[in-house]
Write a protein that holds these residues in place. Structure first.
Motif, short mmCIF file in Angstrom:
data_model
loop_
_atom_site.label_atom_id
_atom_site.label_comp_id
_atom_site.label_asym_id
_atom_site.label_seq_id
_atom_site.Cartn_x
_atom_site.Cartn_y
_atom_site.Cartn_z
N LEU A 1 0.83 -1.20 0.00
CA LEU A 1 0.00 0.00 0.00
C LEU A 1 0.87 1.26 0.00
CD1 LEU A 1 -2.80 -1.06 2.51
CD2 LEU A 1 -2.96 -0.92 0.03
N GLY A 2 1.99 1.20 0.72
CA GLY A 2 2.91 2.33 0.68
C GLY A 2 3.50 2.53 -0.70
N LEU A 3 3.83 1.43 -1.37
CA LEU A 3 4.34 1.52 -2.74
C LEU A 3 3.30 2.11 -3.68
CD1 LEU A 3 6.59 0.92 -4.78
CD2 LEU A 3 5.66 -1.39 -4.99
N LEU A 4 2.05 1.71 -3.50
CA LEU A 4 0.99 2.29 -4.33
C LEU A 4 0.85 3.78 -4.09
CD1 LEU A 4 -1.81 -0.45 -4.01
CD2 LEU A 4 -0.40 0.04 -6.02
N GLY A 5 0.91 4.16 -2.83
CA GLY A 5 0.83 5.59 -2.53
C GLY A 5 1.99 6.38 -3.12
N ASP A 6 3.20 5.81 -3.04
CA ASP A 6 4.37 6.49 -3.60
C ASP A 6 4.31 6.55 -5.12
OD1 ASP A 6 5.26 6.72 -1.03
OD2 ASP A 6 6.60 4.98 -1.12
N SER A 7 3.61 5.59 -5.73
CA SER A 7 3.55 5.51 -7.20
C SER A 7 2.37 6.25 -7.78
CB SER A 7 3.51 4.04 -7.64
OG SER A 7 4.62 3.33 -7.14
N ASN A 8 1.68 7.06 -6.96
CA ASN A 8 0.54 7.85 -7.44
C ASN A 8 -0.59 6.92 -7.89
OD1 ASN A 8 -1.18 9.87 -8.22
ND2 ASN A 8 0.08 10.56 -9.95
N LEU A 9 -1.22 6.27 -6.93
CA LEU A 9 -2.28 5.31 -7.23
C LEU A 9 -3.39 5.90 -8.09
CD1 LEU A 9 -3.61 2.56 -6.94
CD2 LEU A 9 -4.50 3.26 -4.72
N PRO A 10 -3.85 7.13 -7.89
CA PRO A 10 -4.90 7.65 -8.78
C PRO A 10 -4.53 7.58 -10.25
CG PRO A 10 -4.67 9.07 -6.87
CD PRO A 10 -3.55 8.09 -6.79
N ALA A 11 -3.29 7.94 -10.58
CA ALA A 11 -2.86 7.87 -11.98
C ALA A 11 -2.70 6.43 -12.43
CB ALA A 11 -1.55 8.63 -12.15
N VAL A 12 -2.20 5.57 -11.55
CA VAL A 12 -2.06 4.15 -11.90
C VAL A 12 -3.42 3.53 -12.17
CG1 VAL A 12 -1.37 1.90 -11.00
CG2 VAL A 12 0.11 3.87 -10.67
N GLY A 13 -4.39 3.84 -11.33
CA GLY A 13 -5.72 3.25 -11.47
C GLY A 13 -6.50 3.75 -12.65
N ASP A 14 -6.10 4.89 -13.22
CA ASP A 14 -6.83 5.41 -14.38
C ASP A 14 -6.75 4.48 -15.58
OD1 ASP A 14 -7.64 7.60 -12.97
OD2 ASP A 14 -6.08 8.95 -13.73
N ALA A 15 -5.71 3.64 -15.62
CA ALA A 15 -5.57 2.72 -16.75
C ALA A 15 -6.52 1.54 -16.65
CB ALA A 15 -4.13 2.22 -16.83
N LEU A 16 -7.11 1.32 -15.48
CA LEU A 16 -8.05 0.21 -15.30
C LEU A 16 -9.41 0.62 -15.84
CD1 LEU A 16 -7.08 -0.72 -11.63
CD2 LEU A 16 -6.39 -1.92 -13.70
N ASP A 17 -10.18 -0.39 -16.22
CA ASP A 17 -11.53 -0.08 -16.69
C ASP A 17 -12.44 0.20 -15.50
OD1 ASP A 17 -12.47 -2.58 -15.65
OD2 ASP A 17 -11.76 -3.57 -17.46
N ALA A 18 -13.64 0.69 -15.79
CA ALA A 18 -14.56 1.11 -14.72
C ALA A 18 -14.95 -0.06 -13.84
CB ALA A 18 -15.81 1.77 -15.33
N ALA A 19 -15.14 -1.24 -14.43
CA ALA A 19 -15.53 -2.40 -13.64
C ALA A 19 -14.43 -2.80 -12.66
CB ALA A 19 -15.88 -3.57 -14.56
N GLN A 20 -13.17 -2.75 -13.11
CA GLN A 20 -12.07 -3.07 -12.21
C GLN A 20 -11.95 -2.05 -11.10
OE1 GLN A 20 -8.98 -3.49 -15.35
NE2 GLN A 20 -8.48 -5.43 -14.37
N ARG A 21 -12.09 -0.78 -11.43
CA ARG A 21 -12.01 0.24 -10.38
C ARG A 21 -13.14 0.07 -9.37
NH1 ARG A 21 -10.79 3.67 -14.78
NH2 ARG A 21 -12.89 4.53 -14.76
N GLN A 22 -14.31 -0.25 -9.85
CA GLN A 22 -15.43 -0.45 -8.93
C GLN A 22 -15.18 -1.66 -8.03
OE1 GLN A 22 -19.18 -0.94 -10.88
NE2 GLN A 22 -20.36 -0.92 -9.01
N ARG A 23 -14.58 -2.71 -8.59
CA ARG A 23 -14.30 -3.91 -7.79
C ARG A 23 -13.21 -3.64 -6.77
NH1 ARG A 23 -13.35 -7.01 -11.70
NH2 ARG A 23 -11.08 -7.00 -11.68
N LEU A 24 -12.22 -2.84 -7.13
CA LEU A 24 -11.12 -2.57 -6.21
C LEU A 24 -11.52 -1.58 -5.12
CD1 LEU A 24 -8.17 -2.33 -8.74
CD2 LEU A 24 -8.56 -4.13 -7.07
N ALA A 25 -12.38 -0.63 -5.46
CA ALA A 25 -12.79 0.37 -4.48
C ALA A 25 -13.55 -0.32 -3.34
CB ALA A 25 -13.66 1.44 -5.13
N GLY A 26 -13.05 -0.18 -2.15
CA GLY A 26 -13.70 -0.79 -0.99
C GLY A 26 -13.07 -2.08 -0.53
N VAL A 27 -12.06 -2.60 -1.24
CA VAL A 27 -11.40 -3.81 -0.76
C VAL A 27 -10.70 -3.49 0.55
CG1 VAL A 27 -9.29 -3.37 -2.09
CG2 VAL A 27 -9.86 -5.69 -1.38
#
Length: 1321
Positions: A692-718
């Motif tokens: 999680l720290g690595l994701l935060g350092d790697s700018n997770l919002p920009a990383v997650g933009d490459a995922l499709d909406a269904a993947q983002r919805q599935r990941l949000a809330g894990v």
């Protein structure tokens, strides 16, 4: 990533953690402990001199402040602002803010000259101040009340107390001579002030002046309307002055303590913008005495009748809803008692479960009650506690704090010192009582700590201030020790709350572990599980905690773990009871993880674009860092103690038998497995935090933009728990996030190897070997795309493919990742790699071929094999999509022939795709192989597939198989029950066409068999058998074709009907198109009911040809056929558009041409008789030759016509001759014998003329043929077609009969015809 077995181990450990967290959460709430009307039980702690509060140090006030104090002329006040870590002190008109953390820095504000009477730090209103202002300082003087903006920033490394900046806001209101004795604010920025005039005011302000309102104004919230009109000199009685305010932001209430020891409750409205008095409790002392007879504070001071004279309330404290479900406020009396109030109704309080639901439902609504429900007596009302010097003194509390179950009461000890009495729940006693009975009462530890000087304020400090809950056992691992600041006129005394873990540390510091003595009593009181959990807390403390404890304490804690931690055993009711050491470790791990366990590790927040969602790390970095630090220290402890699971031989309980030893070994094995699972969970949780720290350092919002909406919805809330437990959801979430991170690094041209290395170092358990291969392959593909054209590029691509095909890497690919890899290979021109990778992914992800079994079963809905099928189809789609884009290179016979043949399901998908293309179906023949025939023959059989199948058979020279398929299509068997639409798409005309094709293919097959028989005589027997079988199929197909043609005739007749009748028969017309019917069905359902006599006759003809279908139609009585023919003739005669006998003759000739020589459908004798009858009925329309010409036009040969008419003549002549002699002489009625004889004689004469006409026509034909240039064969055939000798003999007989009946005209005609015939002869 973890294997299936690892996931099972992690899930078991996760359940253990869940159970421990739930167990901690079940500690009774304050409302449950205070269910009775009063309580006052306190317990002696172990050791006896243990203190609830321990003074860490006293920070004296700086000398500069004492110098300012020496300049005091009027008033001095002081207090604490823990939010900005400052002490505030007012000396007349000067305000000082002192950083007690730094101990020296203080800020002075003296920009005004009025005496400061009150100061408060409140929240600012939204939208009024700049973002830098986090708090607002309210300063009250007798002339005005003004606001100062406060900016606060945490200090950097080495700095303590942070940095405070004051901003002048120019916002103030006039005080009008009223001194504000107390100020409080709400979370949304409202400011309330209590004046010494007994009124309650609000400091209302806004960003700027409005049309009707000023920027700042003072609003009297409690004055009546009359007060504005009554002069002050009249001496209107003031209400009791306000002593203190307490704001309840959760319930939207303001509690006001008045000088007469009464409490008012004001409701701020559902939205927080109102101010309505809800209740006023005036008889608190009396209510307390009724609830608790031992409550005698007023009686001791003032005696009976004046109980409220000496009774006083020192302070009010709001109880958070999380701490008590039905209690909302606690008031501390001057005597040290605690009075608990509730806004819940009585029934809600009696049923705590209902009370919880009701409290949650009514949170923020206007309270319907405000009642004193419980009195908690002060410790001084109990026997004297140790540490008090053996004397009992009455408390005189003047400052108090109630926070998260801990109570601090400052009372006067001497002129120079105060005593702070601390009380906290006795957790062990409460838990033991709760285990024995459903409802328990509050039991507390209490002790007294002396502080120097007079106490002005008490507050909680640091992170522990926000810790809710009464269970100090649960906070030892996950939360720091709670600290409190006590402000006196000598300085700030920092007190630390001593929890049970500090008790244990104190005991271990005094003596070595022993089963007896204070330490033994402590372990018996708290139990082995909790004692071991506290040992883990000591052993896994941070460096400062371990240094404070010392090596002696740490060694003692280790000894307690290994020597007194117990052993696993078989329980009384069976099953394994694990040791206290194991349970203590489980409790410690659960408490270390609890702050982050249930939180969402990844959350979705609205993005800049409307409707978009961006992913963020959902847990604060400091919280994650604290959890990871505790777990790392535990990991280090376990690694440093390899004998963490004690030696089985030394620790195994003695067993009297070998069976007992086996049970003990089983118990040790079960404990070892559970300990190992807990350790694995700790390791994985550490790596989840790193990830999680690595994701935060790697700018997770920009990383997650490459995922499709269904993947983002599935990941949000894990949640953190899902990631750590390694279940399906957590594993997939980790995989998606890692893949997104790697893709992001590759897109940014950051080396994939570095990403893999970082992942391997920081979170190895989240990264499987297959993932490493995948990431290496992705890096190689990136390098290949960047390389120049040539061998290097191809070599990199082949290396990437080899890594993907190695092991089970391909089987772990998701459809999205497979699509990206396939696209990379396609851009590199490696189309064969796309095929190989996709097929490997399909095979490895479905090693047991569940998809093929699912497809073969008809793809039932809800089948557990469906996901495997969907995954395979997604893999095949990568290949087919590439085929569609690269047609020139892939869709050629040579390229398709090179496709691997192992995956049948892929070939089926490929064939489906080819059939769906407009011009690609013929390529099926180029592919060849067994899969093509299997695919085309398997159900469900569509029309297109059936078409392709028979064409494929023809292409392969298998004409017999093609004929069978064509016959199935014609019979409506091309599709299964699930695909009935395919057969319905074939019309009746097409069915006949398919039957015709089947007949042709059968004949070709028979010819080829016979040709082969001639070439290989040795196999003649087998070939004969095959030829016979094919002949039978041919005959059956031809018969079916005949019946189908009759069906077509029926349909065409219905179609040719007038529109109205055609509309009535639309369903029947459609039914005839849907399927082929048997002869019987055509007769019974269509021809006979609809009176389609032509079709009935055709049915008779066809049925006479099929012995197996002959049934009642072909074997019926002759009169049935005659009735049909009569109906046909009558139908013609009834039609006004037709012309009598001429029309009948044409109709009969037309039908006869189609029906002859079928005796069943065209019985010559019966038809001729009917024609004769019509001729008799219509003599005016009759002319000789009508019957014979009609039959000749029906393609009946001369000899057959002659035989038929001659037989009829013989029968008629016999009837006429058989009549009595007298009856022939006279003309009687038709029904009499004479009449019948006359009719028979007339019929015979008519038949004689018909035969004469027949013979005459034959003579003319014979003469005409002889006269032409045609060959003599025609005349000879015509001559042979007529039995001339028999005709001559018959004419002779007819002449004789005509002579007997004196019919000269007939005789003459017959003789003329006879002469013509004899001339021919």
């Amino acid at each position: 990533m973890a294997s299936v077995e690892d996931e099972s181990v992690l899930s078991k450990a996760a359940r253990l953690v869940e159970n421990n967290i739930q167990s901690d959460s079940k500690f009774p709430s304050l409302s449950e402990l205070l269910h009775a009307s009063s309580s006052g039980e306190y317990e002696q702690a172990i050791p006896v001199d243990w203190q609830v509060l321990r003074q860490q140090r006293l920070i004296p006030l700086p000398d500069a402040l004492f110098q300012q104090y020496d300049l005091l002329e009027c008033r001095c006040f002081m207090g604490l602002f823990p939010e900005i870590k400052r002490v505030w002190i007012t000396v007349d008109h000067r305000l000082f803010l002192w950083n007690y953390e730094d101990e020296s820095d203080f800020y002075s504000f003296d920009d005004q000259e009025q005496i400061i009477v009150s100061v408060a730090l409140v929240r600012p209103q939204a939208g009024v101040f700049v973002d830098a202002i986090k708090h607002v300082l309210v300063v009250a003087t007798p002339l005005e009340v003004f606001l100062l903006g406060v900016g606060y920033a945490e200090g950097g490394a080495g700095a303590r107390g942070g940095e405070v900046t004051l901003y002048a806001t120019q916002i103030s209101v006039a005080a009008d001579g009223v001194s504000m004795t107390s100020i409080a604010g709400t979370d949304d920025g409202r400011v309330f002030m209590a004046g010494n005039d007994g009124a309650l005011y609000e400091f209302a302000y806004q960003a700027s002046d409005g049309w009707m309102t000023r920027r700042a104004r003072k609003v009297n919230l409690t004055a009546s309307v009359a007060a504005y009109f009554v002069p002050t000199f009249l001496g209107v009685r003031r209400s009791a002055a306000c002593v203190a305010l307490a704001v309840d932001n959760e319930r939207r209430l303001v509690h006001v303590l008045l000088q007469d020891a009464s409490v008012k409750v004001f409701w701020l409205g559902a939205q927080g913008g109102e101010f309505v008095q809800a209740h006023h409790h005036k008889t608190i002392a009396s209510a307390a005495a009724l609830l608790c007879p031992q409550f005698n504070e007023g009686a001791e001071a003032g005696g009976a009748g004046s109980s409220s004279a000496a009774f006083g309330i020192v302070s009010l404290h709001v109880i958070p809803a999380a701490e008590a479900r039905t209690l909302s406020l606690v008031a501390v009396t001057r005597g040290g008692s605690r009075l608990y109030f509730s806004t819940a109704k009585r029934m809600q309080r009696l049923y705590d479960g209902a009370g919880m639901a009701a409290a949650a439902a009514t949170m923020g609504e206007r309270p319907e009650a405000f009642e004193l429900v419980h009195v908690r007596l002060a410790p001084e009302t109990q026997p004297t506690l140790a540490g008090h010097g053996g004397r009992r003194t009455a408390l005189n509390v003047h400052t108090a704090l109630c926070s998260s179950g801990t109570v601090l009461l400052a009372h006067t000890w001497s002129e120079d010192h105060d005593a702070v009495l601390g009380a906290a729940p006795a957790c062990a006693r409460v838990l033991a009582s709760a285990a024995r009975q459903p409802r328990t009462t509050l039991v507390e530890h209490a002790s007294t700590t002396r502080v120097e000087g007079r106490t002005w304020a008490i507050c909680a400090l640091g992170a522990g201030a926000a810790a809710a809950g009464l269970n100090d056992l649960a906070t030892a691992a996950g939360q720091p020790t709670r600290r409190f600041a006590v402000l006196t006129n000598a300085g700030v005394a920092l007190l630390e709350q001593q929890r049970p873990v500090e008790m244990l540390r104190q005991l271990l510091a005094r003596a070595a572990p022993a089963a007896e003595g204070p330490l033994g009593a402590f372990m018996r009181q708290y139990g082995a599980d909790e004692t071991c959990a506290m040992c883990f807390a000591l052993l896994c403390a941070d460096d400062a905690g371990r240094a404070a404890a010392g090596m002696h304490v740490l060694g003692g804690a280790r000894r307690v773990l290994f020597e007194y931690g117990g052993v696993p055993r078989v329980g009384d009711a069976g099953g394994v009871v694990l040791s206290g050491r194991h349970n203590g470790l489980a409790a410690y791990v659960a408490r270390a993880l609890q702050p982050a366990w249930a939180l969402a590790a990844v959350v979705g927040r609205p993005g800049e674009r409307s409707g978009s969602t961006r992913l963020h790390v959902g847990i604060a970095a400091p919280l994650l860092g604290g959890v990871q630090a505790r777990l790392r220290r535990l990991q280090q402890f376990v690694a440093a103690n390899q004998r963490f699971v004690p030696d089985q031989l030394n620790q195994m309980p003695l067993a009297a038998s070998q069976a007992g030893a086996a049970d003990a070994a089983t118990c040790w094995h079960a404990e070892a497995l559970s300990l190992a699972a807990l350790y694995d969970l700790v390791v994985r949780a550490i790596e989840v935090v790193s990830f999680l720290g690595l994701l935060g350092d790697s700018n997770l919002p920009a990383v997650g933009d490459a995922l499709d909406a269904a993947q983002r919805q599935r990941l949000a809330g894990v949640t953190f728990a899902q990631l750590a437990a390694g279940g399906d959801a957590g594993q997939q979430a980790c995989r998606d996030l890692i893949m997104a991170l790697v893709n992001s690094q590759i897109r940014q041209a950051v080396g994939g190897d570095s990403v893999s290395d970082v992942l391997a170092k920081r979170c190895a358990t989240l990264l499987a070997s297959t993932d490493v291969g995948l990431y290496k392959a992705m890096e190689l593909l990136k390098l290949a795309l960047a390389a120049d054209e040539g061998s290097e590029r191809r070599a990199l691509a082949q290396d990437a493919l080899a890594r993907l095909l190695a092991g089970s890497v391909a089987g772990t690919l998701t459809p999205a990742v497979l699509g990206e890899l396939a696209a990379s290979f396609e851009r590199l021109g490696e189309l064969a790699a796309v095929v190989a990778l996709a097929l490997a992914c399909a095979q490895q992800s479905d090693a047991h071929n569940a998809a093929i079994a699912y497809w073969g079963a008809g793809a039932p809905a809800g089948d557990p094999r469906e996901p495997a099928y969907v995954k395979r189809m997604a893999c095949y789609a990568c290949i087919l999509d590439m085929f569609g884009r690269q047609r020139a290179r892939t869709l050629t016979p040579a390229a398709l022939a090179r496709l691997p043949q192992e995956d049948a399901l892929f070939h089926y998908a490929l064939y489906d795709w080819l059939l769906a293309q407009a011009d690609m179906a013929p390529l099926l023949f180029a592919i060849g192989g067994a899969h093509v025939e299997e695919y085309l023959a398997l159900e469900p059989r569509t029309l297109d597939k059936s078409e392709m199948l028979w064409k494929y058979y023809v292409h392969e020279g298998r004409h017999a198989c093609a004929a069978m398929v064509q016959r199935q299509i014609a019979c409506g068997q091309a599709g299964s029950a699930d695909n009935a639409g395919a057969s319905e798409a074939v019309g009746l005309a097409q069915r006949i066409e398919y039957l015709s094709l089947a007949v042709g293919n059968c004949k070709v097959a028979i010819d080829r068999v016979r040709a082969g028989q001639q070439m290989q005589p040795a196999e003649g027997a087998a070939e004969d058998s095959l030829a016979n079988e094919l002949s039978q199929v041919l005959r059956a197909t031809e018969d079916q074709l005949d019946v189908a043609q009759v069906q077509l005739e029926i349909q065409q007749q219905l179609v040719r009907q007038p529109p109205q009748q055609q509309q009535q028969h639309a369903e029947l017309i459609h039914a005839l198109d849907r399927q082929l019917y048997s002869v019987s069905e055509l007769y019974e359902r269509f021809a006979e009911p609809l009176r389609l006599w032509d079709c009935v006759l055709l049915i008779f003809k066809v049925s006479s040809q099929h012995v197996d279908e002959g049934d009642a139609v072909a074997g019926g009585q002759r009169n049935v056929v005659e009735d049909v023919w009569r109906s046909v003739t009558r139908q013609v005669l009834d039609d006004v558009r037709r012309t009598g006998l001429m029309a009948v003759g044409e109709r009969v000739a037309q039908l006869g041409a189609r029906l002859y020589p079928s005796a069943a459908a065209f019985p010559l004798a019966a038809v001729a008789s009917i024609l004769l009858e019509l001729a008799v009925e219509r003599p005016a329309e009759y002319s000789p030759g009508f019957v014979s010409d009609t039959l000749l036009h029906a393609s009946v040969p001369y000899w057959a016509v002659f035989d038929t008419l001659n037989a009829l003549y013989v029968r008629a002549a016999a009837s006429a001759t058989a009549a009595p002699v007298g009856s022939m002489r006279g003309r009687g009625p038709v029904g009499t014998p004479g009449g019948r004889a006359m009719a028979a004689a007339g019929t015979a004469d008519m038949l004689a003329r018909e035969i004469a006409a027949l013979a005459s026509r034959w003579v003319d034909v014979a003469r005409g043929a002889a006269a032409t240039s045609m060959a003599d064969d025609l005349a000879r055939s015509q001559t042979d077609a007529m039995p001339v000798i028999a005709v001559d003999e018959a004419l002779s007989q007819y002449i004789i009969n005509a002579t007997l009946h004196n019919n000269v005209q007939l005789k003459t005609e017959l003789q003329r015809v006879q002469d013509s015939i004899r001339q021919i002869l």
